[in-house]
Each structure stands twice: as C-alpha cells, then as structure tokens.
Design a protein around this motif. Structure first.
Motif, PDB file in Angstrom:
ATOM      1  N   GLY A 178       9.091   4.261 -11.708  1.00 39.62           N
ATOM      2  CA  GLY A 178       9.322   4.579 -10.298  1.00 39.62           C
ATOM      3  C   GLY A 178      10.703   5.126 -10.071  1.00 39.62           C
ATOM      4  O   GLY A 178      11.248   5.859 -10.887  1.00 39.62           O
ATOM      5  N   ASN A 236      -1.889   6.819   3.066  1.00 43.49           N
ATOM      6  CA  ASN A 236      -1.224   7.432   1.923  1.00 43.49           C
ATOM      7  C   ASN A 236       0.153   7.893   2.364  1.00 43.49           C
ATOM      8  O   ASN A 236       0.284   8.608   3.354  1.00 43.49           O
ATOM      9  CB  ASN A 236      -2.035   8.603   1.380  1.00 43.49           C
ATOM     10  CG  ASN A 236      -1.509   9.075   0.032  1.00 43.49           C
ATOM     11  OD1 ASN A 236      -0.777  10.046  -0.035  1.00 43.49           O
ATOM     12  ND2 ASN A 236      -1.886   8.395  -1.041  1.00 43.49           N
ATOM     13  N   ARG A 249      -0.444   0.358 -11.486  1.00 40.66           N
ATOM     14  CA  ARG A 249       0.267   1.283 -10.605  1.00 40.66           C
ATOM     15  C   ARG A 249       0.675   0.625  -9.284  1.00 40.66           C
ATOM     16  O   ARG A 249       1.030   1.297  -8.327  1.00 40.66           O
ATOM     17  CB  ARG A 249      -0.537   2.566 -10.335  1.00 40.66           C
ATOM     18  CG  ARG A 249      -0.989   3.313 -11.578  1.00 40.66           C
ATOM     19  CD  ARG A 249      -1.303   4.784 -11.280  1.00 40.66           C
ATOM     20  NE  ARG A 249      -2.134   4.996 -10.119  1.00 40.66           N
ATOM     21  CZ  ARG A 249      -3.462   4.963 -10.093  1.00 40.66           C
ATOM     22  NH1 ARG A 249      -4.127   4.711 -11.215  1.00 40.66           N
ATOM     23  NH2 ARG A 249      -4.130   5.176  -8.984  1.00 40.66           N
ATOM     24  N   LYS A 250       0.637  -0.712  -9.217  1.00 43.92           N
ATOM     25  CA  LYS A 250       1.002  -1.424  -7.993  1.00 43.92           C
ATOM     26  C   LYS A 250       2.497  -1.698  -7.924  1.00 43.92           C
ATOM     27  O   LYS A 250       3.150  -1.906  -8.943  1.00 43.92           O
ATOM     28  CB  LYS A 250       0.239  -2.756  -7.906  1.00 43.92           C
ATOM     29  CG  LYS A 250      -1.249  -2.600  -7.633  1.00 43.92           C
ATOM     30  CD  LYS A 250      -1.905  -3.961  -7.451  1.00 43.92           C
ATOM     31  CE  LYS A 250      -3.386  -3.828  -7.136  1.00 43.92           C
ATOM     32  NZ  LYS A 250      -4.024  -5.179  -6.955  1.00 43.92           N
ATOM     33  N   LEU A 278       1.611  -1.325  -2.228  1.00 47.07           N
ATOM     34  CA  LEU A 278       1.559   0.097  -2.551  1.00 47.07           C
ATOM     35  C   LEU A 278       0.971   0.281  -3.943  1.00 47.07           C
ATOM     36  O   LEU A 278       1.228  -0.517  -4.839  1.00 47.07           O
ATOM     37  CB  LEU A 278       2.957   0.726  -2.524  1.00 47.07           C
ATOM     38  CG  LEU A 278       3.736   0.715  -1.210  1.00 47.07           C
ATOM     39  CD1 LEU A 278       5.114   1.316  -1.437  1.00 47.07           C
ATOM     40  CD2 LEU A 278       2.982   1.469  -0.126  1.00 47.07           C
ATOM     41  N   ARG A 279       0.189   1.339  -4.108  1.00 45.62           N
ATOM     42  CA  ARG A 279      -0.279   1.743  -5.426  1.00 45.62           C
ATOM     43  C   ARG A 279       0.104   3.207  -5.633  1.00 45.62           C
ATOM     44  O   ARG A 279      -0.268   4.070  -4.840  1.00 45.62           O
ATOM     45  CB  ARG A 279      -1.791   1.580  -5.571  1.00 45.62           C
ATOM     46  CG  ARG A 279      -2.298   2.035  -6.955  1.00 45.62           C
ATOM     47  CD  ARG A 279      -3.807   1.928  -7.109  1.00 45.62           C
ATOM     48  NE  ARG A 279      -4.255   0.556  -7.205  1.00 45.62           N
ATOM     49  CZ  ARG A 279      -4.954  -0.090  -6.275  1.00 45.62           C
ATOM     50  NH1 ARG A 279      -5.272   0.547  -5.148  1.00 45.62           N
ATOM     51  NH2 ARG A 279      -5.326  -1.335  -6.441  1.00 45.62           N
ATOM     52  N   ALA A 280       0.872   3.457  -6.693  1.00 45.62           N
ATOM     53  CA  ALA A 280       1.321   4.816  -6.976  1.00 45.62           C
ATOM     54  C   ALA A 280       0.129   5.719  -7.272  1.00 45.62           C
ATOM     55  O   ALA A 280      -0.815   5.313  -7.954  1.00 45.62           O
ATOM     56  CB  ALA A 280       2.277   4.807  -8.162  1.00 45.62           C
ATOM     57  N   ASP A 281       0.184   6.944  -6.769  1.00 46.46           N
ATOM     58  CA  ASP A 281      -0.882   7.892  -7.047  1.00 46.46           C
ATOM     59  C   ASP A 281      -0.850   8.368  -8.496  1.00 46.46           C
ATOM     60  O   ASP A 281      -1.885   8.791  -9.035  1.00 46.46           O
ATOM     61  CB  ASP A 281      -0.774   9.104  -6.115  1.00 46.46           C
ATOM     62  CG  ASP A 281      -1.248   8.781  -4.700  1.00 46.46           C
ATOM     63  OD1 ASP A 281      -1.507   7.597  -4.416  1.00 46.46           O
ATOM     64  OD2 ASP A 281      -1.351   9.716  -3.881  1.00 46.46           O
ATOM     65  N   ALA A 321       2.130   7.397  -2.652  1.00 49.52           N
ATOM     66  CA  ALA A 321       1.529   6.095  -2.958  1.00 49.52           C
ATOM     67  C   ALA A 321       0.553   5.727  -1.847  1.00 49.52           C
ATOM     68  O   ALA A 321       0.725   6.133  -0.690  1.00 49.52           O
ATOM     69  CB  ALA A 321       2.599   5.017  -3.100  1.00 49.52           C
ATOM     70  N   THR A 322      -0.473   4.964  -2.206  1.00 50.89           N
ATOM     71  CA  THR A 322      -1.496   4.541  -1.258  1.00 50.89           C
ATOM     72  C   THR A 322      -1.250   3.103  -0.835  1.00 50.89           C
ATOM     73  O   THR A 322      -0.883   2.255  -1.651  1.00 50.89           O
ATOM     74  CB  THR A 322      -2.891   4.661  -1.905  1.00 50.89           C
ATOM     75  OG1 THR A 322      -3.112   6.039  -2.260  1.00 50.89           O
ATOM     76  CG2 THR A 322      -3.979   4.213  -0.947  1.00 50.89           C
ATOM     77  N   PHE A 382       7.006   0.064 -10.124  1.00 50.95           N
ATOM     78  CA  PHE A 382       5.560  -0.119 -10.171  1.00 50.95           C
ATOM     79  C   PHE A 382       5.128  -0.519 -11.576  1.00 50.95           C
ATOM     80  O   PHE A 382       5.739  -0.124 -12.575  1.00 50.95           O
ATOM     81  CB  PHE A 382       4.858   1.177  -9.763  1.00 50.95           C
ATOM     82  CG  PHE A 382       5.118   1.587  -8.341  1.00 50.95           C
ATOM     83  CD1 PHE A 382       4.181   1.341  -7.358  1.00 50.95           C
ATOM     84  CD2 PHE A 382       6.311   2.214  -7.991  1.00 50.95           C
ATOM     85  CE1 PHE A 382       4.420   1.715  -6.038  1.00 50.95           C
ATOM     86  CE2 PHE A 382       6.557   2.600  -6.676  1.00 50.95           C
ATOM     87  CZ  PHE A 382       5.614   2.348  -5.699  1.00 50.95           C
ATOM     88  N   TRP A 439       6.446  12.677  -4.011  1.00 55.27           N
ATOM     89  CA  TRP A 439       5.810  11.558  -4.715  1.00 55.27           C
ATOM     90  C   TRP A 439       5.027  10.760  -3.696  1.00 55.27           C
ATOM     91  O   TRP A 439       5.467  10.581  -2.553  1.00 55.27           O
ATOM     92  CB  TRP A 439       6.894  10.707  -5.371  1.00 55.27           C
ATOM     93  CG  TRP A 439       6.380   9.706  -6.360  1.00 55.27           C
ATOM     94  CD1 TRP A 439       6.178   9.880  -7.681  1.00 55.27           C
ATOM     95  CD2 TRP A 439       6.027   8.349  -6.076  1.00 55.27           C
ATOM     96  NE1 TRP A 439       5.710   8.729  -8.253  1.00 55.27           N
ATOM     97  CE2 TRP A 439       5.607   7.773  -7.292  1.00 55.27           C
ATOM     98  CE3 TRP A 439       6.012   7.566  -4.923  1.00 55.27           C
ATOM     99  CZ2 TRP A 439       5.182   6.447  -7.382  1.00 55.27           C
ATOM    100  CZ3 TRP A 439       5.583   6.264  -5.002  1.00 55.27           C
ATOM    101  CH2 TRP A 439       5.175   5.712  -6.227  1.00 55.27           C
TER     102      TRP A 439
END
Length: 258
Positions: free
Chosen positions: A51, A4, A70-71, A103-106, A13-14, A65, A11
């Motif tokens: 984003g 993460n 959320r990618k 990346l996937r946004a939280d 992202a995972t 994203f 901000w």
C-alpha cells in the motif's frame, strides 16, 4: 452510497462490511492503527503488507493491506500541523453520519497518498478533522467511512479527501504504547486544547516571532503537564507533543539554558 473510493495516483479500494477492531493511538504528530509495539515489529508489518508507506523523509498517509485478502490491516495518518505546509481553518465542515466499513484494495500494488494540509477543530476539540486542501470546504462531504473506532475517512465525489478522529483526548498516547483504557479527565481535555492551540495558527506564529505572551503560555503548559499526577500517561503524550517547541522557543523543560 459510495462503495468504491479513489485515492491519490488513481488507486482504488472498495468499501467492505467490517472495520478494523484496532484502537487508534493519537501520538501527537500522527494517528496510528496497528498492533505493532516497536520499530522492529512495525518494519515486519510493512514488509508483510502493501500500500502507501513512508520513504526516507517523505511522510504521506500510510494505508497498509494484506496481500492475500487485499483488506486494510493498518494505517498511519499524519497531523497537518506536523508539516511545514499545514494550516488551521476556522471553518468546520458538516460531517455525514459514520458508515462503518473496511477497505479492500482493487489491486495489489503500492501507491502514495498525500498527507492532509488543513486541520479543522470542532468545539472543545471533540473531533479533529484533517483535509487534503482548503477547497474541500467549498462543497459538502458525501460520506464518512469509519475504518476503525472513532477513525473515519472523509469522501467527496468518490475521492478520499481527509479523515477524522473523534474524541482525540481518549486516544492520546506515547509512541507504540496502547492508550490508557480509562476515560481522560476534564483537565486532560483542556490541556489537549491548549497544546493544540500552541501548535497551530495563530499562536504558533506568535511563538515563532518570539511573542512573550505565547512563550509564557508554552512554558506554563509544559510546567502544568510535568506537575500532573492524574492521567499521567496522557500528560506524557502531551509533553512529547510540545517538546520540540519547548526546546526551540523557551529555555527548555527545566527552565534553564542547557
């Protein structure tokens, strides 16, 4: 292993399993990851995503994203020398091995991610490394997340502190155009290094001061690039990279005053 990541403005992202399949475009003042081919397509892309983004004269790093998944779907990373606050370091950090990942946004919300201020150049410019600030060089990097072919985010203490572009000569191109799929010639690689020398310290300081030797180097690079037939598309990209400097510090690209 970092999973993460923290960006500016708290901000997050995972890291996911799949990097972008987009070919990077090194356009001189930025590295783009996107399949848009003109200004209108880019505007639609920004409207359809969320984003970090540009606002008027503000040019942070752009990370976009998809709202549904959320990618990460695109990015525009600014070169430090394109900013008045940019500097070049003789130190080159030890880079960890690349770990490919998307990346996937939280969460779905906008944020601002400041552009890097320090450029580190590996020997023969095989890798360009952009860092948030000089203090990053004081500690080891813990991860390098490969978000696209030869493009990676640099991580320190769980925070994204920069990015790298491997083999930048391969991805040289003009705005919105796909890079030439053939490998760059050795001469093009040398000319990229010369152009980067001209745009960064200490040579750029000599240009600003009007030092004759630096001005002569700039004029010679411009003339050499204009005369090239091999690797013409990349030569055009390098011409655009130094165009403003040619206009400001020589008699112009034709060698005559306008």
């Amino acid at each position: 292993m970092t999973t993460n990541l923290s960006f500016d403005g708290d901000w997050r992202a995972t890291v996911t399993g799949g990097p972008l399949a987009l070919t990077p475009r090194f356009e001189g003042d930025s590295v783009r990851l996107g399949d848009y081919t003109d200004v209108k397509e880019r505007e639609r892309f920004v409207l359809d995503t969320f984003g970090s983004q540009h606002w008027l004269w503000d040019t942070p790093d752009v990370l976009r994203f998809d709202p549904a998944s959320r990618k990460l779907v695109g990015a525009e990373l600014q070169m430090p020398y394109s900013s008045a606050y940019g500097e070049t370091s003789d130190r080159v950090p030890v880079l960890p091995a690349v770990r490919p990942g998307g990346l996937r946004a939280d969460e779905v919300r906008g944020f601002r991610h400041e552009m890097c201020t320090v450029l580190c150049r590996a020997p023969e410019d095989a890798v360009l490394i952009s860092l948030r600030d000089p203090e990053v060089l004081d500690e080891e990097l813990e991860a390098r997340i490969g978000i696209a072919p030869d493009v990676a985010l640099l991580v320190q203490h769980g925070t994204v502190v920069g990015w790298s572009l491997t083999d930048p000569a391969r991805y040289l191109t003009t705005a919105y155009a796909a890079p030439d799929p053939s490998p760059p010639s050795p001469a093009t690689r040398r000319l990229l290094t010369e152009c980067l020398d001209l745009l960064t310290e200490p040579v750029v300081d000599d240009l600003v001061d009007g030092e004759p030797a630096a001005v002569a180097r700039l004029r010679a690079a411009d003339e050499t690039l204009r005369a090239r037939h091999e690797d013409r598309h990349r030569a055009d990209a390098l011409l655009q990279m130094i165009a403003t400097y040619v206009e400001d510090y020589t008699d112009g690209p034709t060698g005559q005053k306008p």
